[in-house]
Design a protein around this motif. Structure first.
Motif, PDB file in Angstrom:
ATOM      1  N   VAL A 292       0.836  -1.250   0.044  1.00  0.00           N
ATOM      2  CA  VAL A 292      -0.021  -0.029  -0.009  1.00  0.00           C
ATOM      3  C   VAL A 292       0.845   1.273  -0.026  1.00  0.00           C
ATOM      4  CG1 VAL A 292      -1.673   1.424   1.313  1.00  0.00           C
ATOM      5  CG2 VAL A 292      -1.909  -1.182   0.997  1.00  0.00           C
ATOM      6  N   LEU A 293       1.776   1.339   0.953  1.00  0.00           N
ATOM      7  CA  LEU A 293       2.727   2.277   0.886  1.00  0.00           C
ATOM      8  C   LEU A 293       3.593   2.605  -0.553  1.00  0.00           C
ATOM      9  CD1 LEU A 293       3.961   2.213   4.495  1.00  0.00           C
ATOM     10  CD2 LEU A 293       2.356   3.878   3.552  1.00  0.00           C
ATOM     11  N   GLY A 294       4.037   1.597  -1.070  1.00  0.00           N
ATOM     12  CA  GLY A 294       5.079   1.498  -2.044  1.00  0.00           C
ATOM     13  C   GLY A 294       4.262   1.695  -3.590  1.00  0.00           C
ATOM     14  N   LEU A 295       2.844   1.250  -3.714  1.00  0.00           N
ATOM     15  CA  LEU A 295       2.158   1.205  -4.724  1.00  0.00           C
ATOM     16  C   LEU A 295       0.919   2.250  -4.713  1.00  0.00           C
ATOM     17  CD1 LEU A 295       2.284  -2.469  -5.602  1.00  0.00           C
ATOM     18  CD2 LEU A 295       3.846  -0.696  -6.443  1.00  0.00           C
ATOM     19  N   GLY A 296       0.610   2.276  -3.526  1.00  0.00           N
ATOM     20  CA  GLY A 296      -0.609   3.334  -3.422  1.00  0.00           C
ATOM     21  C   GLY A 296      -0.245   4.784  -3.598  1.00  0.00           C
ATOM     22  N   PHE A 297      -1.315   5.462  -3.994  1.00  0.00           N
ATOM     23  CA  PHE A 297      -1.082   7.105  -4.482  1.00  0.00           C
ATOM     24  C   PHE A 297      -1.112   7.925  -3.188  1.00  0.00           C
ATOM     25  CE2 PHE A 297      -2.894  11.211  -5.409  1.00  0.00           C
ATOM     26  CZ  PHE A 297      -1.950  11.713  -6.279  1.00  0.00           C
ATOM     27  N   ILE A 298      -0.152   8.513  -2.637  1.00  0.00           N
ATOM     28  CA  ILE A 298      -0.119   9.300  -1.627  1.00  0.00           C
ATOM     29  C   ILE A 298       0.178  10.846  -2.028  1.00  0.00           C
ATOM     30  CG2 ILE A 298       1.139   9.667   0.823  1.00  0.00           C
ATOM     31  CD1 ILE A 298       2.294   6.728   0.433  1.00  0.00           C
ATOM     32  N   PRO A 299      -0.721  11.592  -1.953  1.00  0.00           N
ATOM     33  CA  PRO A 299      -0.526  12.916  -2.649  1.00  0.00           C
ATOM     34  C   PRO A 299       0.719  13.553  -1.974  1.00  0.00           C
ATOM     35  CG  PRO A 299      -2.922  12.655  -2.024  1.00  0.00           C
ATOM     36  CD  PRO A 299      -2.167  11.424  -1.410  1.00  0.00           C
ATOM     37  N   SER A 300       0.900  13.799  -0.643  1.00  0.00           N
ATOM     38  CA  SER A 300       1.882  14.376   0.022  1.00  0.00           C
ATOM     39  C   SER A 300       3.351  13.860  -0.501  1.00  0.00           C
ATOM     40  CB  SER A 300       1.792  14.297   1.289  1.00  0.00           C
ATOM     41  OG  SER A 300       2.021  13.090   1.840  1.00  0.00           O
ATOM     42  N   VAL A 301       3.414  12.429  -0.875  1.00  0.00           N
ATOM     43  CA  VAL A 301       4.542  11.945  -1.413  1.00  0.00           C
ATOM     44  C   VAL A 301       4.892  12.386  -2.790  1.00  0.00           C
ATOM     45  CG1 VAL A 301       5.936   9.949  -1.984  1.00  0.00           C
ATOM     46  CG2 VAL A 301       4.607  10.212   0.218  1.00  0.00           C
TER      47      VAL A 301
ATOM     48  N   HIS B  62       3.713  15.115  -4.291  1.00  0.00           N
ATOM     49  CA  HIS B  62       3.960  16.590  -4.466  1.00  0.00           C
ATOM     50  C   HIS B  62       5.020  16.946  -3.982  1.00  0.00           C
ATOM     51  CE1 HIS B  62      -0.684  16.620  -5.097  1.00  0.00           C
ATOM     52  NE2 HIS B  62      -0.309  16.359  -6.356  1.00  0.00           N
ATOM     53  N   ASP B  63       5.898  15.879  -3.323  1.00  0.00           N
ATOM     54  CA  ASP B  63       7.341  16.267  -2.594  1.00  0.00           C
ATOM     55  C   ASP B  63       6.956  17.210  -1.413  1.00  0.00           C
ATOM     56  OD1 ASP B  63       8.647  14.988  -4.421  1.00  0.00           O
ATOM     57  OD2 ASP B  63       8.771  16.729  -5.859  1.00  0.00           O
ATOM     58  N   ARG B  64       5.867  16.890  -0.656  1.00  0.00           N
ATOM     59  CA  ARG B  64       5.901  17.389   0.584  1.00  0.00           C
ATOM     60  C   ARG B  64       6.460  16.716   1.669  1.00  0.00           C
ATOM     61  NH1 ARG B  64       4.197  22.652   0.164  1.00  0.00           N
ATOM     62  NH2 ARG B  64       2.362  22.698  -1.351  1.00  0.00           N
ATOM     63  N   VAL B  65       6.370  15.439   1.579  1.00  0.00           N
ATOM     64  CA  VAL B  65       7.125  14.508   2.441  1.00  0.00           C
ATOM     65  C   VAL B  65       7.772  13.331   1.605  1.00  0.00           C
ATOM     66  CG1 VAL B  65       5.431  14.829   4.404  1.00  0.00           C
ATOM     67  CG2 VAL B  65       5.129  12.584   2.666  1.00  0.00           C
ATOM     68  N   GLU B  66       8.870  12.598   2.431  1.00  0.00           N
ATOM     69  CA  GLU B  66       9.478  11.601   1.744  1.00  0.00           C
ATOM     70  C   GLU B  66       9.265  10.326   2.300  1.00  0.00           C
ATOM     71  OE1 GLU B  66      13.622  11.765   1.201  1.00  0.00           O
ATOM     72  OE2 GLU B  66      13.736  13.962   0.432  1.00  0.00           O
ATOM     73  N   LEU B  67       8.921   9.199   1.353  1.00  0.00           N
ATOM     74  CA  LEU B  67       8.760   7.902   1.665  1.00  0.00           C
ATOM     75  C   LEU B  67      10.131   7.299   2.129  1.00  0.00           C
ATOM     76  CD1 LEU B  67       5.968   6.169   1.569  1.00  0.00           C
ATOM     77  CD2 LEU B  67       7.017   5.368  -0.576  1.00  0.00           C
ATOM     78  N   SER B  68       9.845   6.556   3.089  1.00  0.00           N
ATOM     79  CA  SER B  68      11.106   5.713   3.563  1.00  0.00           C
ATOM     80  C   SER B  68      11.783   4.947   2.399  1.00  0.00           C
ATOM     81  CB  SER B  68      10.719   4.871   4.799  1.00  0.00           C
ATOM     82  OG  SER B  68       9.908   5.645   5.901  1.00  0.00           O
ATOM     83  N   PRO B  69      13.002   4.739   2.367  1.00  0.00           N
ATOM     84  CA  PRO B  69      13.376   4.027   1.375  1.00  0.00           C
ATOM     85  C   PRO B  69      12.901   2.661   1.303  1.00  0.00           C
ATOM     86  CG  PRO B  69      15.233   5.466   2.212  1.00  0.00           C
ATOM     87  CD  PRO B  69      13.999   5.433   3.375  1.00  0.00           C
ATOM     88  N   GLU B  70      12.755   2.205   2.249  1.00  0.00           N
ATOM     89  CA  GLU B  70      12.615   0.568   2.022  1.00  0.00           C
ATOM     90  C   GLU B  70      11.060   0.486   1.361  1.00  0.00           C
ATOM     91  OE1 GLU B  70      11.191   1.638   6.554  1.00  0.00           O
ATOM     92  OE2 GLU B  70      12.754   2.387   4.949  1.00  0.00           O
TER      93      GLU B  70
END
Length: 266
Positions: A46-55, A57-65
């Motif tokens: 879900v985190l890797g393939l889901g659509f996260i607006p803040s990610v 739009h470069d508001r936050v960064e997703l953990s590398p894993e």
């Protein structure tokens, strides 16, 4: 509000709706693969393939894993993930009942493009209204909303079997449940309905589906077809017929006035 069961709309331009069948199969396989992988694997998907607006739009960064694809691809990949079997089943039921005839009207390749663009539009609209959201968007609802809008424009009078309020079987013209469904999405979006449902994604899919079907449908496929799925009677023009040939009457000699009345030629 209602559960679609079956429509009486036959295929006219294709022999088999294999894109619709393939989409259902892929969605089901991905769901069971993530479910069988356990809760941690499902959350990572879900985190890797889901659509996260803040990610995105470069508001936050997703953990590398959790980074497994370019962020822009999540505009599409989110649509192949589902929260539970009921989420999956509801979306795939709508796709099964209405997707085959939309595929028939557009053709296999254009239908696949249509489906993906509706999914992308759903995520895009969700991103506009929830720019900084950190909640992952998942599910095929945006694409399905586009299919529903296209079916309404193409086949509003075709009879469909539905379960009204999940228990009353009815056979009614498609425009009744589909318009009610679309209005419900609009009302819930305007009212800020349940947080668990992305009404904005549905609205984005509806808008995209209504626009795209106008330009992607195959040549000769009518809009607003009649109850049998064929062009409505009031839009069918009578075939042009050539005027019947008229044989000229045999030539008659011009009358000559004089002695003896009419006379022959010299």
């Amino acid at each position: 509000m209602f559960i679609p069961l079956y429509d009486t709309n036959r295929l006219r331009h294709i022999r088999l709706q294999y894109v619709t069948i393939g989409l259902i199969a892929v969605n089901a396989l991905i769901y069971f693969a993530t479910a069988l992988g356990g809760e941690s694997f499902s959350n990572a998907a879900v985190l890797g393939l889901g659509f996260i607006p803040s990610v995105v739009h470069d508001r936050v960064e997703l953990s590398p894993e959790f980074v497994v694809i370019p962020e822009s691809l999540s505009y599409l990949t989110y649509s192949f993930l589902h929260a539970d079997i009921f989420h999956l089943g509801g979306n795939m039921l709508f796709l099964w009942v209405f997707g085959d005839n939309v595929e028939d009207a557009l053709g296999h390749i254009r239908y696949l493009i249509f489906y993906m663009l509706c999914a992308i539009a759903g995520a895009f609209f969700q991103g506009l209204v929830a720019w900084d959201s950190r909640v992952p968007l998942i599910g095929a609802s945006g694409a399905i909303a586009g299919v529903v809008a296209a079916y309404l424009i193409l086949y509003p009078r075709v009879k469909v079997w539905v379960l009204a309020f999940a228990r009353i079987p009815l056979r009614i013209p498609a425009f009744i449940p589909l318009i009610l469904w679309i209005l419900f999405q609009i009302v819930m979006f305007a009212a800020g309905g349940e947080d668990q449902v992305s009404w904005a994604c549905h609205i984005g899919g509806i808008i995209a589906g209504a626009m795209l079907v106008l330009v992607l449908r195959s040549r000769g496929v009518p809009l607003l077809a009649g109850a049998d799925g064929e062009p409505a009677a009031d839009t069918v023009q009578a075939p042009a017929t050539e005027p019947a040939a008229i044989e000229p009457a045999p030539a008659q000699p011009a009358p000559q006035w004089g002695r003896g009345g009419a006379s022959g030629s010299d």
